[in-house]
Design an enzyme around this catalytic site. Structure first.
Site, mmCIF file in Angstrom:
data_model
loop_
_atom_site.group_PDB
_atom_site.id
_atom_site.type_symbol
_atom_site.label_atom_id
_atom_site.label_comp_id
_atom_site.label_asym_id
_atom_site.label_seq_id
_atom_site.Cartn_x
_atom_site.Cartn_y
_atom_site.Cartn_z
ATOM 1 N N ARG A 30 -22.747 8.609 15.934
ATOM 2 C CA ARG A 30 -22.420 8.573 14.504
ATOM 3 C C ARG A 30 -21.007 8.044 14.339
ATOM 4 O O ARG A 30 -20.171 8.225 15.219
ATOM 5 C CB ARG A 30 -22.497 9.971 13.895
ATOM 6 C CG ARG A 30 -23.841 10.626 13.973
ATOM 7 C CD ARG A 30 -24.853 9.917 13.079
ATOM 8 N NE ARG A 30 -26.159 10.531 13.202
ATOM 9 C CZ ARG A 30 -26.564 11.561 12.458
ATOM 10 N NH1 ARG A 30 -25.773 12.068 11.546
ATOM 11 N NH2 ARG A 30 -27.770 12.078 12.616
ATOM 12 N N GLY A 40 0.833 -1.202 0.000
ATOM 13 C CA GLY A 40 0.000 0.000 0.000
ATOM 14 C C GLY A 40 0.868 1.253 0.000
ATOM 15 O O GLY A 40 1.950 1.250 0.572
ATOM 16 N N GLY A 96 -4.628 0.769 10.387
ATOM 17 C CA GLY A 96 -3.550 0.252 11.244
ATOM 18 C C GLY A 96 -3.408 -1.257 11.215
ATOM 19 O O GLY A 96 -2.567 -1.807 11.927
ATOM 20 N N ARG A 97 -4.275 -1.925 10.442
ATOM 21 C CA ARG A 97 -4.300 -3.397 10.419
ATOM 22 C C ARG A 97 -4.431 -3.946 11.845
ATOM 23 O O ARG A 97 -5.323 -3.553 12.560
ATOM 24 C CB ARG A 97 -3.069 -3.948 9.696
ATOM 25 C CG ARG A 97 -3.083 -3.677 8.205
ATOM 26 C CD ARG A 97 -2.237 -4.660 7.464
ATOM 27 N NE ARG A 97 -0.862 -4.614 7.915
ATOM 28 C CZ ARG A 97 0.110 -5.342 7.414
ATOM 29 N NH1 ARG A 97 -0.151 -6.196 6.434
ATOM 30 N NH2 ARG A 97 1.336 -5.254 7.838
ATOM 31 N N HIS A 108 -8.771 5.607 3.303
ATOM 32 C CA HIS A 108 -7.553 5.918 2.547
ATOM 33 C C HIS A 108 -7.147 7.386 2.603
ATOM 34 O O HIS A 108 -6.050 7.726 2.150
ATOM 35 C CB HIS A 108 -7.711 5.456 1.102
ATOM 36 C CG HIS A 108 -7.743 3.960 0.985
ATOM 37 N ND1 HIS A 108 -8.880 3.238 1.210
ATOM 38 C CD2 HIS A 108 -6.761 3.066 0.741
ATOM 39 C CE1 HIS A 108 -8.613 1.947 1.079
ATOM 40 N NE2 HIS A 108 -7.333 1.810 0.794
ATOM 41 N N GLY A 156 5.246 -7.352 3.962
ATOM 42 C CA GLY A 156 5.081 -8.297 2.851
ATOM 43 C C GLY A 156 6.164 -8.103 1.795
ATOM 44 O O GLY A 156 6.838 -9.057 1.378
ATOM 45 N N ASP A 187 0.988 2.109 9.134
ATOM 46 C CA ASP A 187 0.583 1.343 10.330
ATOM 47 C C ASP A 187 1.644 1.345 11.429
ATOM 48 O O ASP A 187 1.344 1.026 12.576
ATOM 49 C CB ASP A 187 0.290 -0.112 9.945
ATOM 50 C CG ASP A 187 -0.748 -0.224 8.847
ATOM 51 O OD1 ASP A 187 -1.583 0.677 8.723
ATOM 52 O OD2 ASP A 187 -0.712 -1.234 8.107
ATOM 53 N N THR A 215 5.174 2.087 6.001
ATOM 54 C CA THR A 215 3.764 1.809 6.244
ATOM 55 C C THR A 215 3.192 2.859 7.173
ATOM 56 O O THR A 215 3.867 3.290 8.123
ATOM 57 C CB THR A 215 3.492 0.418 6.859
ATOM 58 O OG1 THR A 215 2.110 0.351 7.279
ATOM 59 C CG2 THR A 215 4.349 0.103 8.064
HETATM 60 O O1 F6P Z 1 -1.083 -1.282 5.550
HETATM 61 C C1 F6P Z 1 -1.615 -0.043 5.233
HETATM 62 C C2 F6P Z 1 -3.121 -0.119 5.137
HETATM 63 O O2 F6P Z 1 -3.617 1.172 4.808
HETATM 64 C C3 F6P Z 1 -3.797 -0.666 6.384
HETATM 65 O O3 F6P Z 1 -3.889 0.267 7.421
HETATM 66 C C4 F6P Z 1 -5.116 -1.100 5.823
HETATM 67 O O4 F6P Z 1 -5.709 -2.139 6.594
HETATM 68 C C5 F6P Z 1 -4.745 -1.617 4.458
HETATM 69 O O5 F6P Z 1 -3.521 -0.994 4.106
HETATM 70 C C6 F6P Z 1 -5.767 -1.324 3.395
HETATM 71 O O6 F6P Z 1 -5.298 -1.883 2.202
HETATM 72 P P1 F6P Z 1 -6.007 -1.637 0.803
HETATM 73 O O7 F6P Z 1 -5.598 -0.282 0.318
HETATM 74 O O8 F6P Z 1 -5.488 -2.718 -0.065
HETATM 75 O O9 F6P Z 1 -7.488 -1.718 1.033
#
Ligand code: F6P
Length: 366
Positions: A284, A20, A189-190, A290, A123, A146, A144
């Protein structure tokens, strides 16, 4: 200042960005090009991660002119993908995969590259480690939003994501207060809670839910009722996308496939609905998604990315291969890739930042 000595004899460096995108990727590419050219090396940009070594004509020479003005720009001029693992490359629509590793090594030789700089998350860096084991001299650069890569206190992109999320929380504060609502904001943040924890503290959140500390929604509701009892009438709840209730599991937006990891998302809406039922207060939810990955990198991320890129070139020239550059404040150091493969850096539950949050009266839902 004299250029570093070129002890490895490297003359042509390939650079790619994988996984990403994160703000600061272009700053690293720029630093690699400037530092390499300063040492009379040539840089070849490979497009869309390792696709640049699988498909023909997916590369281009990068000169200082090509990287002028990109320091402050998000995204990556080389493109990226998080579906391009050459060892299990997706083919067809049925989820099948194929091993293109040998083709990558062949293309690397055809392009007459002497080394690679691989910029990516866990990865991409694991893939880099596999190619290093197959004899390709390379250095990894951890990226990242994250901040979940081990052996480095910071990855570039994280500070920008936290800054954006903090601004969003600031904006939600005023509307939450005006309408006496609970506002739940879900951040990325995964499986790590760094973005939620840091933006929650910076934004003055009342509740922060992170994957490392499973929450009890009744306790969250108790905390909100307590605030109401003190006359606050509104609450800000920051939820990491990987947060989960005690004894429960993460909320998944899309299940994993052979070529793609599961996509997290939706926990913010779930928590908002539960809190509305439990407290009777209008709730809410907002999903930042993104937006956290876009925009200009902060000055911290620009500096970190620049230091990472310059150090990566230094390592290649001194002949230190199979390593990742890392931030061990105040220094940029190098760490063998084998030390980071398959590991994730989570928020330690007794970390001082967690304790500081508790000391501020922030509920962590436990
Ligand atoms: O690893 C960065 C990240 O933005 C994570 O926080 C998120 O879970 C993931 O990538 C989202 O990935 P994608 O853009 O493939 O939906």
């Amino acid at each position: 200042m004299p250029a570093p000595e070129n002890r490895s004899g490297i003359q042509r460096i390939g650079v790619l960005t994988g996984g990403g995108d994160a703000p600061g990727l272009n700053a690293v590419i720029r630093a690699v090009v400037k530092a390499a050219v300063n040492c009379r090396c040539e840089v070849i940009g490979l497009e869309d991660s390792f696709d640049g070594l699988i498909e023909p004509n997916r590369w281009r020479r990068l000169t200082p002119k090509d990287v002028t003005g990109i320091l402050r720009i998000g995204g990556t001029i080389l493109g990226t993908t998080n579906r391009g693992n050459p060892f299990a490359y997706p083919v067809g629509a049925t989820g099948g995969t194929r091993d293109y590793a040998a083709r990558c090594v062949e293309m690397y030789r055809e392009l007459k590259l002497d080394a690679l700089v691989v910029i990516g998350g866990d990865g991409t860096l694991s893939i880099a480690h596999e190619f290093h084991k197959r004899g390709i001299p390379l250095v990894g650069v951890p990226k990242t939003i994250d901040n979940d890569i081990v052996e480095t206190t910071n990855t570039f992109g994280f500070d920008t994501a936290v800054s954006f999320a903090t601004e969003a929380i600031d904006r939600l504060h005023t509307t939450a207060e005006a309408h006496h609502r609970i506002m739940v904001v879900e951040v990325m943040g995964r499986y790590a809670g760094w973005i939620a924890l840091y933006s929650g503290i910076a934004g003055g959140a009342d509740v922060i839910l992170i994957p490392e500390i499973p929450y009890d929604v009744e306790k969250v509701a108790d905390g909100i009722r307590h605030r109401d009892g003190l006359g606050a009438r509104f609450s800000i709840v920051v939820v990491a996308e990987g947060a989960k209730p005690v004894g429960g599991t993460v909320t998944i937006a899309k299940a994993a496939r052979a070529d793609a990891a599961e996509r997290l998302g939706g926990i913010g809406a779930v928590v908002a609905a539960q809190l509305e039922t439990l407290t009777g207060k209008e709730s809410r939810s907002v999903l930042l998604g993104h937006l956290q990955r876009g925009g200009a990198p902060t000055s911290f991320d620009r500096i970190l990315a620049t230091r990472f890129g310059a150090r990566a070139v230094e390592l290649l020239l001194e002949g230190t291969f199979g390593h990742m550059v890392a931030f061990h404040p105040p220094d940029i150091v190098s760490v063998p890739l084998e030390k980071i493969v398959g590991r994730t850096r989570n928020v330690p539950p007794h970390f001082d930042v967690v304790r500081a949050a508790r000391a501020m009266g922030i509920s962590l839902g436990d």
